[in-house]
Write an enzyme that holds these catalytic residues in place. Structure first.
Site, PDB file in Angstrom:
ATOM      1  N   ASN A   9      16.792  95.587  34.906  1.00  0.00           N
ATOM      2  CA  ASN A   9      17.999  95.682  35.734  1.00  0.00           C
ATOM      3  C   ASN A   9      19.168  95.953  34.790  1.00  0.00           C
ATOM      4  O   ASN A   9      19.645  95.048  34.120  1.00  0.00           O
ATOM      5  CB  ASN A   9      18.199  94.358  36.495  1.00  0.00           C
ATOM      6  CG  ASN A   9      19.513  94.327  37.254  1.00  0.00           C
ATOM      7  OD1 ASN A   9      20.174  95.365  37.421  1.00  0.00           O
ATOM      8  ND2 ASN A   9      19.901  93.144  37.724  1.00  0.00           N
ATOM      9  N   LYS A  11      22.169  96.720  35.446  1.00  0.00           N
ATOM     10  CA  LYS A  11      23.486  96.318  35.988  1.00  0.00           C
ATOM     11  C   LYS A  11      24.506  97.449  35.757  1.00  0.00           C
ATOM     12  O   LYS A  11      24.108  98.612  35.735  1.00  0.00           O
ATOM     13  CB  LYS A  11      23.925  94.992  35.364  1.00  0.00           C
ATOM     14  CG  LYS A  11      22.822  93.922  35.494  1.00  0.00           C
ATOM     15  CD  LYS A  11      23.290  92.532  35.234  1.00  0.00           C
ATOM     16  CE  LYS A  11      22.106  91.577  35.382  1.00  0.00           C
ATOM     17  NZ  LYS A  11      22.472  90.191  35.252  1.00  0.00           N
ATOM     18  N   HIS A  95      20.887  90.531  44.875  1.00  0.00           N
ATOM     19  CA  HIS A  95      21.065  89.932  43.546  1.00  0.00           C
ATOM     20  C   HIS A  95      22.209  88.924  43.632  1.00  0.00           C
ATOM     21  O   HIS A  95      23.172  89.136  44.362  1.00  0.00           O
ATOM     22  CB  HIS A  95      21.381  91.026  42.529  1.00  0.00           C
ATOM     23  CG  HIS A  95      21.345  90.533  41.123  1.00  0.00           C
ATOM     24  ND1 HIS A  95      22.379  89.810  40.578  1.00  0.00           N
ATOM     25  CD2 HIS A  95      20.394  90.614  40.165  1.00  0.00           C
ATOM     26  CE1 HIS A  95      22.053  89.481  39.330  1.00  0.00           C
ATOM     27  NE2 HIS A  95      20.864  89.958  39.059  1.00  0.00           N
ATOM     28  N   GLU A  97      24.606  88.347  41.781  1.00  0.00           N
ATOM     29  CA  GLU A  97      25.939  88.904  41.493  1.00  0.00           C
ATOM     30  C   GLU A  97      26.524  89.559  42.734  1.00  0.00           C
ATOM     31  O   GLU A  97      27.739  89.545  42.939  1.00  0.00           O
ATOM     32  CB  GLU A  97      25.843  89.881  40.307  1.00  0.00           C
ATOM     33  CG  GLU A  97      25.688  89.121  38.993  1.00  0.00           C
ATOM     34  CD  GLU A  97      24.896  89.850  37.919  1.00  0.00           C
ATOM     35  OE1 GLU A  97      24.708  91.079  38.012  1.00  0.00           O
ATOM     36  OE2 GLU A  97      24.446  89.156  36.970  1.00  0.00           O
ATOM     37  N   GLU A 168      15.321  84.263  40.991  1.00  0.00           N
ATOM     38  CA  GLU A 168      16.299  84.284  39.915  1.00  0.00           C
ATOM     39  C   GLU A 168      17.261  83.113  40.066  1.00  0.00           C
ATOM     40  O   GLU A 168      18.269  83.223  40.791  1.00  0.00           O
ATOM     41  CB  GLU A 168      17.098  85.588  39.952  1.00  0.00           C
ATOM     42  CG  GLU A 168      16.272  86.835  39.735  1.00  0.00           C
ATOM     43  CD  GLU A 168      17.098  87.940  39.084  1.00  0.00           C
ATOM     44  OE1 GLU A 168      16.699  88.418  38.034  1.00  0.00           O
ATOM     45  OE2 GLU A 168      18.158  88.285  39.624  1.00  0.00           O
ATOM     46  N   GLY A 174      21.884  85.542  32.672  1.00  0.00           N
ATOM     47  CA  GLY A 174      22.856  85.895  31.642  1.00  0.00           C
ATOM     48  C   GLY A 174      23.368  84.707  30.847  1.00  0.00           C
ATOM     49  O   GLY A 174      24.348  84.824  30.114  1.00  0.00           O
ATOM     50  N   SER A 213      17.435  85.288  32.080  1.00  0.00           N
ATOM     51  CA  SER A 213      17.304  85.078  30.631  1.00  0.00           C
ATOM     52  C   SER A 213      15.880  85.239  30.112  1.00  0.00           C
ATOM     53  O   SER A 213      15.459  84.510  29.216  1.00  0.00           O
ATOM     54  CB  SER A 213      17.878  83.708  30.235  1.00  0.00           C
ATOM     55  OG  SER A 213      19.278  83.674  30.474  1.00  0.00           O
TER      56      SER A 213
HETATM   57  P1  PGA Z   1      19.417  88.322  32.525  1.00  0.00           P
HETATM   58  O1  PGA Z   1      19.628  88.934  33.989  1.00  0.00           O
HETATM   59  O2  PGA Z   1      18.023  88.698  32.080  1.00  0.00           O
HETATM   60  O3  PGA Z   1      20.485  88.962  31.678  1.00  0.00           O
HETATM   61  O4  PGA Z   1      19.594  86.860  32.634  1.00  0.00           O
HETATM   62  C1  PGA Z   1      18.593  88.930  34.933  1.00  0.00           C
HETATM   63  C2  PGA Z   1      19.087  89.538  36.213  1.00  0.00           C
HETATM   64  O5  PGA Z   1      20.259  89.347  36.564  1.00  0.00           O
HETATM   65  O6  PGA Z   1      18.334  90.228  36.924  1.00  0.00           O
END
Ligand code: PGA
Length: 254
Positions: A9, A11, A95, A97, A168, A174, A213
């Site tokens: 992903n 982003k 997601h 976000e 998630e 993140g 992560s």
């Molecule tokens: P990350 O993000 O691996 O940077 O924690 C995962 C995601 O948001 O899909």
């Protein structure tokens, strides 16, 4: 058997140049990932570039969001049919976000899921609790509600075998703070159980992947869990070497 799936992903990151470089790095090592499925999710504007670059490879691609509407006067939106037109196989939905920063409700995510499914896209439904909810012992309840909203709207249950659920935990995204394999497995097993209440075949065949992560250091122990069928990788997927190394951990267990 469920074929494991490792997804990058990206982003809102990249330039045309960096996208091509990243794909070059993934493409030249993709033979290491022959037992699993690999996909990348670039920003909308780079989808055509990605499509052209990875033509005739085994790498799949998709988008990070989609409109719930099919077409019309919705300035700035992108429809599921448009994504299919560009050759997308997948689309990430709900997601955290988008849920948090763009106020997407369970119901809206469910509508988008339906739109994606009807257009022939494979939806990747993201679910997960935030830190407060985890601390309050509400993890399973929150995840159950997020999935239930989609199940309530879906009119083609068998087609759900094509969908993917990504667990998630918001507190792990993140942050460098990954869920333990046991914490993740527990939620994955619950998700499968909830799906089994609707349809046993769907529950057995649908892939439930973990995100938050995921790094080389923690990937293998997560992939070793019975109900973890791969990963949705954010930060580490922007580095071809790291992404491939994570993929290898999954590939070696398959
Ligand atoms: P990350 O993000 O691996 O940077 O924690 C995962 C995601 O948001 O899909």
């Amino acid at each position: 058997m469920r074929k494991p799936l490792v997804i990058g992903n990206w982003k809102m990151n990249g330039t045309r140049e960096s996208v091509l470089q990243l794909l070059e790095g993934i493409q030249s090592n993709i033979h290491f990932l022959s037992q699993i499925e690999t996909a990348v999710m670039p920003p909308f504007v780079y989808l055509s570039l990605v499509a052209k670059k990875i033509e005739n490879t085994t790498i799949a691609y998709g988008a990070q969001n989609v409109s719930q509407y099919s077409d019309g006067a919705y300035t700035g939106e992108v429809s599921a049919n448009m994504l299919r037109d560009l050759g997308c196989e997948y689309v990430i939905l709900g997601h955290s976000e988008r849920r948090v920063l763009f106020h997407e409700s369970n119901e809206l995510v469910a509508q988008k899921f339906l739109a994606a499914q009807r257009a022939g896209l494979k939806p990747i439904l993201c679910v997960g609790e935030n830190l407060l909810q985890r601390q309050a012992g509400e993890t399973l309840k929150v995840v159950r509600q997020q999935l239930a909203a989609v199940l309530a709207l879906v009119d083609n249950l068998p087609a759900l075998t094509q969908a993917v659920v990504a667990y998630e935990p918001v507190w792990a995204i993140g942050t460098g703070q990954v869920a333990t394999p046991e914490q993740a497995q527990l939620v994955h097993a619950e998700i499968r159980k909830q799906l089994a209440e609707q349809n046993a075949d769907v529950a057995a065949m649908i892939r439930i992947i973990y995100g938050g992560s995921v790094k080389l250091e923690n990937a293998a122990s997560l992939f070793a869990m019975a109900d973890i069928d791969g990963a949705l990788v954010g930060g580490a997927s922007l580095n071809a070497e790291q992404f491939i190394e994570i993929g290898k951990q999954c590939n070696n267990l398959s």
